[in-house]
Write a protein that holds these residues in place. Structure first.
Motif, PDB file in Angstrom:
ATOM      1  N   ILE A 167       0.868  -1.177   0.000  1.00  0.00           N
ATOM      2  CA  ILE A 167       0.000   0.000   0.000  1.00  0.00           C
ATOM      3  C   ILE A 167       0.907   1.229   0.000  1.00  0.00           C
ATOM      4  N   LEU A 168       0.815   2.027  -1.053  1.00  0.00           N
ATOM      5  CA  LEU A 168       1.653   3.209  -1.182  1.00  0.00           C
ATOM      6  C   LEU A 168       0.856   4.442  -0.763  1.00  0.00           C
ATOM      7  N   PRO A 169       1.325   5.173   0.227  1.00  0.00           N
ATOM      8  CA  PRO A 169       0.586   6.356   0.684  1.00  0.00           C
ATOM      9  C   PRO A 169       0.723   7.515  -0.299  1.00  0.00           C
ATOM     10  N   TYR A 170      -0.238   8.427  -0.252  1.00  0.00           N
ATOM     11  CA  TYR A 170      -0.099   9.669  -1.019  1.00  0.00           C
ATOM     12  C   TYR A 170       0.964  10.527  -0.350  1.00  0.00           C
ATOM     13  N   VAL A 171       1.906  11.022  -1.140  1.00  0.00           N
ATOM     14  CA  VAL A 171       2.927  11.920  -0.603  1.00  0.00           C
ATOM     15  C   VAL A 171       3.027  13.140  -1.526  1.00  0.00           C
ATOM     16  N   PRO A 172       2.984  14.341  -0.966  1.00  0.00           N
ATOM     17  CA  PRO A 172       3.035  15.552  -1.798  1.00  0.00           C
ATOM     18  C   PRO A 172       4.343  15.679  -2.567  1.00  0.00           C
ATOM     19  N   GLU A 173       5.422  15.087  -2.037  1.00  0.00           N
ATOM     20  CA  GLU A 173       6.705  15.164  -2.737  1.00  0.00           C
ATOM     21  C   GLU A 173       6.642  14.501  -4.118  1.00  0.00           C
ATOM     22  N   MET A 174       5.802  13.468  -4.248  1.00  0.00           N
ATOM     23  CA  MET A 174       5.642  12.814  -5.539  1.00  0.00           C
ATOM     24  C   MET A 174       4.989  13.767  -6.537  1.00  0.00           C
ATOM     25  N   ALA A 175       3.917  14.425  -6.112  1.00  0.00           N
ATOM     26  CA  ALA A 175       3.224  15.357  -6.999  1.00  0.00           C
ATOM     27  C   ALA A 175       4.128  16.524  -7.388  1.00  0.00           C
ATOM     28  N   ALA A 176       4.999  16.945  -6.472  1.00  0.00           N
ATOM     29  CA  ALA A 176       5.871  18.089  -6.731  1.00  0.00           C
ATOM     30  C   ALA A 176       6.911  17.808  -7.811  1.00  0.00           C
ATOM     31  N   LEU A 177       7.149  16.531  -8.117  1.00  0.00           N
ATOM     32  CA  LEU A 177       8.126  16.189  -9.154  1.00  0.00           C
ATOM     33  C   LEU A 177       7.554  16.337 -10.559  1.00  0.00           C
ATOM     34  N   TYR A 178       6.237  16.472 -10.670  1.00  0.00           N
ATOM     35  CA  TYR A 178       5.572  16.645 -11.969  1.00  0.00           C
ATOM     36  C   TYR A 178       5.896  15.517 -12.954  1.00  0.00           C
ATOM     37  N   GLY A 179       6.203  14.321 -12.443  1.00  0.00           N
ATOM     38  CA  GLY A 179       6.497  13.207 -13.323  1.00  0.00           C
ATOM     39  C   GLY A 179       7.769  13.358 -14.130  1.00  0.00           C
ATOM     40  N   GLU A 180       8.661  14.218 -13.686  1.00  0.00           N
ATOM     41  CA  GLU A 180       9.871  14.498 -14.445  1.00  0.00           C
ATOM     42  C   GLU A 180      11.119  13.838 -13.884  1.00  0.00           C
ATOM     43  N   ARG A 181      10.987  13.166 -12.734  1.00  0.00           N
ATOM     44  CA  ARG A 181      12.149  12.498 -12.146  1.00  0.00           C
ATOM     45  C   ARG A 181      11.703  11.219 -11.465  1.00  0.00           C
ATOM     46  N   ILE A 182      12.630  10.279 -11.329  1.00  0.00           N
ATOM     47  CA  ILE A 182      12.380   9.060 -10.569  1.00  0.00           C
ATOM     48  C   ILE A 182      12.352   9.431  -9.085  1.00  0.00           C
ATOM     49  N   PHE A 183      11.295   9.003  -8.385  1.00  0.00           N
ATOM     50  CA  PHE A 183      11.127   9.407  -6.990  1.00  0.00           C
ATOM     51  C   PHE A 183      12.294   8.947  -6.132  1.00  0.00           C
ATOM     52  N   ALA A 184      12.723   7.706  -6.304  1.00  0.00           N
ATOM     53  CA  ALA A 184      13.805   7.181  -5.466  1.00  0.00           C
ATOM     54  C   ALA A 184      15.120   7.899  -5.721  1.00  0.00           C
ATOM     55  N   GLU A 185      15.257   8.473  -6.900  1.00  0.00           N
ATOM     56  CA  GLU A 185      16.450   9.260  -7.209  1.00  0.00           C
ATOM     57  C   GLU A 185      16.386  10.618  -6.517  1.00  0.00           C
ATOM     58  N   ALA A 186      15.200  11.216  -6.542  1.00  0.00           N
ATOM     59  CA  ALA A 186      15.037  12.545  -5.951  1.00  0.00           C
ATOM     60  C   ALA A 186      14.992  12.502  -4.423  1.00  0.00           C
ATOM     61  N   HIS A 187      14.399  11.427  -3.868  1.00  0.00           N
ATOM     62  CA  HIS A 187      14.235  11.320  -2.410  1.00  0.00           C
ATOM     63  C   HIS A 187      14.647   9.915  -1.943  1.00  0.00           C
ATOM     64  N   PRO A 188      15.920   9.597  -2.016  1.00  0.00           N
ATOM     65  CA  PRO A 188      16.359   8.227  -1.703  1.00  0.00           C
ATOM     66  C   PRO A 188      16.080   7.765  -0.281  1.00  0.00           C
ATOM     67  N   ASP A 189      15.944   8.703   0.653  1.00  0.00           N
ATOM     68  CA  ASP A 189      15.735   8.332   2.050  1.00  0.00           C
ATOM     69  C   ASP A 189      14.285   8.476   2.493  1.00  0.00           C
ATOM     70  N   HIS A 190      13.387   8.732   1.561  1.00  0.00           N
ATOM     71  CA  HIS A 190      11.971   8.930   1.905  1.00  0.00           C
ATOM     72  C   HIS A 190      11.344   7.594   2.317  1.00  0.00           C
ATOM     73  N   PRO A 191      10.425   7.605   3.299  1.00  0.00           N
ATOM     74  CA  PRO A 191       9.764   6.359   3.718  1.00  0.00           C
ATOM     75  C   PRO A 191       9.060   5.634   2.577  1.00  0.00           C
ATOM     76  N   LEU A 192       8.608   6.360   1.547  1.00  0.00           N
ATOM     77  CA  LEU A 192       7.941   5.720   0.416  1.00  0.00           C
ATOM     78  C   LEU A 192       8.878   4.763  -0.306  1.00  0.00           C
ATOM     79  N   VAL A 193      10.163   5.096  -0.340  1.00  0.00           N
ATOM     80  CA  VAL A 193      11.131   4.203  -0.975  1.00  0.00           C
ATOM     81  C   VAL A 193      11.197   2.879  -0.216  1.00  0.00           C
ATOM     82  N   GLY A 194      11.037   2.942   1.100  1.00  0.00           N
ATOM     83  CA  GLY A 194      10.973   1.714   1.892  1.00  0.00           C
ATOM     84  C   GLY A 194       9.763   0.881   1.524  1.00  0.00           C
TER      85      GLY A 194
END
Length: 212
Positions: A167-194
């Motif tokens: 189950i992946l939670p909604y995170v505003p940081e994902m929306a802020a990337l505008y689909g232009e970057r890989i999330f794990a690359e932009a936020h490698p230590d974010h709990p969503l990556v876990g």
């Protein structure tokens, strides 16, 4: 990783790929599938974009293509690059590309938002996956804060007959990337990556996903 969503490609944007050979070019006979695989900044990771322009889409829609080229291309990529894993990113609905990708897969991961409307929309996809010789798993995304994860898992598995891999939670940081970057690359230590890693572990454990 192959983007088979020719109608709405995304991997070329996420990986910031320059124009060049693509899956569409391979299907149109303009290049070999191996030539469409691009190296990325991640060692050992290759990406085959669906297309890098609109002309190929118009031509594919007007002339069509041999669907058998897709599984043949997947096999050639796996052999040529000695791949450990081949990821096929598909269209949200059912079309030639998504059905062929599902039929070629060992594991089908169905991603749906954690709301009743979107879950109803994946019912046909889950049903088709259940008739294929593959394992299947469901992942809920954009789950609201405070969701009852135990109840969500129970309801999803009861209704769709497919195990919930995560189950992946909604995170505003994902929306802020505008689909232009890989999330794990932009936020490698974010709990969503876990959470991503939890899903990968579930898919890698054969007792965690069902086989039709």
């Amino acid at each position: 990783m192959v983007d088979t969503d020719i109608q709405s490609p995304t991997l070329d944007l996420l990986f910031r790929l320059a124009p060049g050979a693509s899956l569409a070019d391979y299907l149109l006979g303009r290049c070999e599938i191996e030539a469409a695989a691009r190296q990325t900044g991640v060692p050992g990771l290759y990406v085959v974009p669906a297309r890098t322009g609109t002309a190929a889409l118009r031509e594919l829609m007007s002339t069509g293509y041999d669907v058998g080229l897709l599984p043949e291309g997947f096999d050639r990529l796996a052999e040529h690059y000695a791949l450990d894993v081949l990821l096929l990113d598909t269209h949200a609905g059912l079309n030639n590309e998504s059905v062929t990708a599902m039929a070629s897969a060992d594991v089908v991961v169905i991603l749906a938002r954690a709301d009743r409307v979107d879950l109803s929309g994946v019912e046909e996809t889950v049903s088709l996956a259940g008739r294929l010789a593959c394992r299947r798993a469901l992942v809920l995304s954009m789950a609201p804060e405070g969701i009852d994860r135990v109840d969500a898992r129970r309801r999803a598995e009861e209704v769709y007959g497919a195990p919930l891999a995560g189950i992946l939670p909604y995170v505003p940081e994902m929306a802020a990337l505008y689909g232009e970057r890989i999330f794990a690359e932009a936020h490698p230590d974010h709990p969503l990556v876990g959470e991503f890693r939890t899903i990968i572990s579930a898919l890698d454990a054969r007792d965690e996903v069902s086989r039709a």
